[in-house]
Design a protein around this motif. Structure first.
Motif, short mmCIF file in Angstrom:
data_model
loop_
_atom_site.label_atom_id
_atom_site.label_comp_id
_atom_site.label_asym_id
_atom_site.label_seq_id
_atom_site.Cartn_x
_atom_site.Cartn_y
_atom_site.Cartn_z
N GLY A 53 0.81 -1.21 0.00
CA GLY A 53 0.00 0.00 0.00
C GLY A 53 0.84 1.26 0.00
O GLY A 53 0.54 2.24 -0.69
N ALA A 54 1.95 1.24 0.75
CA ALA A 54 2.83 2.41 0.80
C ALA A 54 3.48 2.65 -0.56
O ALA A 54 3.58 3.79 -1.03
CB ALA A 54 3.91 2.21 1.87
N GLY A 55 3.91 1.57 -1.23
CA GLY A 55 4.52 1.71 -2.54
C GLY A 55 3.55 2.26 -3.57
O GLY A 55 3.90 3.12 -4.39
N ILE A 56 2.32 1.76 -3.55
CA ILE A 56 1.30 2.23 -4.48
C ILE A 56 0.98 3.70 -4.23
O ILE A 56 0.82 4.49 -5.17
CB ILE A 56 0.03 1.36 -4.36
CG1 ILE A 56 0.32 -0.04 -4.91
CG2 ILE A 56 -1.15 2.00 -5.08
CD1 ILE A 56 -0.78 -1.04 -4.66
N PHE A 57 0.90 4.07 -2.96
CA PHE A 57 0.65 5.47 -2.61
C PHE A 57 1.72 6.37 -3.21
O PHE A 57 1.42 7.41 -3.81
CB PHE A 57 0.60 5.63 -1.10
CG PHE A 57 0.58 7.08 -0.64
CD1 PHE A 57 -0.59 7.82 -0.69
CD2 PHE A 57 1.75 7.69 -0.20
CE1 PHE A 57 -0.60 9.15 -0.30
CE2 PHE A 57 1.75 9.02 0.19
CZ PHE A 57 0.57 9.75 0.14
N LEU A 58 2.99 6.00 -3.07
CA LEU A 58 4.08 6.82 -3.57
C LEU A 58 4.03 6.96 -5.09
O LEU A 58 4.27 8.04 -5.63
CB LEU A 58 5.43 6.24 -3.13
CG LEU A 58 5.72 6.31 -1.63
CD1 LEU A 58 7.01 5.58 -1.30
CD2 LEU A 58 5.78 7.76 -1.16
#
Length: 455
Positions: free
Chosen positions: A351-356
């Motif tokens: 989720g953090a990677g997709i957000f970035l």
């Protein structure tokens, strides 16, 4: 610990429908219809879903259920060799799509608030016009967009972290029926509007001369829309089918999913176009802002517009969430199976990677087109072509045998299915890919180059 499974058959169907029903049906579909000739696009889209999408969906189901693995592991085990890298393409596609999808989901959440407060509606009593365009410009980029992008991703991560039965299955059992109920009510409301007759003529009466004259734009648009709304070519249906038992009838499940998903697209048009025509707005010029500007403008001038707007955008938010959890599950499932991560940790990291990756989309809306055209008209279609070739040209016997499980003797139907995918499906997808690539290059040399030059 053993691999998770669906608690009920209806849980799988609703999850797959929830994956298919989302912004593709409600945000993307209306402006595609508007840009591609109204009912002319509807004809191409419905034909694509029936003749191309359904056979392709069965192919993805076969791979997922037979292997019981994530998209990467499933293709590696089913096809082997160099084909294993196709699963990596599916993971990449899900990652890219959700990165901009989440930003749009954030816009939808903002519009739910704006509908309830009247944020995008001028004061009609004071003679003020609707201010939807100004409202959209304010929330579509900048800190507001970044904040709601983060909120949307947190909701998605929270649901998926709970797992298949306690998270995804419970969520879709609430969300998907809610979509149909609310949209059913809104379609009755739209039917009562004075512009409904003109809207239905535009939406449901195709001009076949237009189709013949404009097939080069209609084919890639319909192909991309069909694959996007059915969640094909991105590993979702492989991943979801991997949690199925061998006694499931894949043909019946696939039919249910296609019918329910297409019904939402059709319902969306029956709601959106009467609203636009009643307000005197042209659907052909609305573009990607049709949902957020044109529809919002129209709602501001209609009876009970604020109530209808709140219901409408709340339903869009539910649909966006149901699709987003399927997209992230492709990547999360890969992290769990291939790297041995526990679900909660995998979901947070992914989720953090997709957000970035989605952050640039909060800077300017041109990145929506940059990401969307690449993912929907090129990568999705490319992934679909490669998967269909691997299944039906190289492993046809195994595919038919797996499809037979839960159905029984297929007779000539199995052979017909294989040849449907081998020739018509692959041929249409190859043409769509070529047209999609040329269209994307034109975009890079035109609007995107203009954006870069203005910086």
């Amino acid at each position: 610990m053993g691999r998770e499974t669906w608690g009920t058959r209806i849980g799988f169907i609703l999850a797959a429908v929830g994956s298919a029903v989302g912004l593709g049906n409600i945000w993307r579909f209306p402006f595609q219809v508007g840009q591609e000739g109204g009912a002319a696009f509807m004809v191409m889209y419905l034909a694509f879903v029936l003749l191309i999408g359904f056979p392709a969906m069965l192919a993805e189901f076969v791979v997922g259920r037979k292997t019981g693995l994530n998209a990467v592991g499933a293709i590696r085990e089913f096809a082997g060799g160099v084909w294993q890298y196709l699963g990596g393409l599916f993971v990449l596609i899900g990652f890219v799509i959700l990165s901009y999808y989440s930003v749009i989901g954030g816009w939808v959440l903002r519009y739910v608030v704006g509908s309830a407060t009247g944020g995008y509606v001028g004061d009609a009593a004071q003679g003020e016009p609707p201010v939807a365009a100004q409202f959209f410009a304010e929330i579509a980029s900048g800190w507001d967009a970044l904040l709601f992008h983060a909120i949307f991703m947190l909701l998605v991560v929270g649901i998926v972290a709970f797992g298949i039965q306690r998270g995804i299955e419970i969520g879709v059992k609430v969300m998907v029926p809610a979509i149909f109920v609310i949209f059913g009510v809104l379609s009755v409301y739209a039917f009562s509007l004075p512009g409904a007759g003109e809207a239905y003529a535009y939406y449901l009466s195709p001009n076949f001369e237009y189709i013949v004259a404009n097939w080069q734009s209609l084919v890639p648009a319909a192909a991309g829309q069909g694959f996007f709304t059915l969640s094909l070519g991105m590993g979702v249906m492989i991943t979801y089918a991997s949690y199925l038992g061998s006694d499931e009838n894949l043909a019946i499940d696939g039919t249910s999913i296609v019918v329910l998903n297409t019904s939402v697209s059709v319902l969306t048009g029956l709601i959106v176009f009467p609203i636009l025509f009643t307000a005197g707005l042209d659907p052909e010029t609305s573009g990607p802002g049709a949902l957020f500007i044109s529809v919002a403008d129209a709602l501001g001038s209609l009876p009970f517009g604020r109530v209808v707007g709140t219901l409408f955008f709340a339903t869009v938010a539910i649909a966006a969430l149901s699709s987003a959890i399927s997209l992230i599950e492709v990547v999360v499932s890969y992290a769990i199976d291939e790297f041995g991560m526990d679900r909660a940790r995998a979901t947070v990291i992914v989720g953090a990677g997709i957000f970035l990756l989605g952050v640039p989309v909060t800077v300017d809306t041109v990145f929506v087109d940059l990401y969307d055209m690449l993912a929907a008209q090129i990568l999705l279609v490319l992934g679909g072509i490669l998967l269909m070739v691997a299944i039906t040209w190289l492993h046809a016997d195994e595919a038919v045998e797996e499809l037979r499980e839960g159905i029984g003797d297929l007779g000539a139907v199995g052979t017909l299915w294989i040849w449907m995918v081998r020739i018509p499906v692959v041929a249409v997808l190859i043409v769509s890919l070529y047209l999609g690539v040329t269209g994307y290059l034109e975009f890079l040399q035109g609007p995107f180059a203009d954006f870069l030059a203005s910086r």
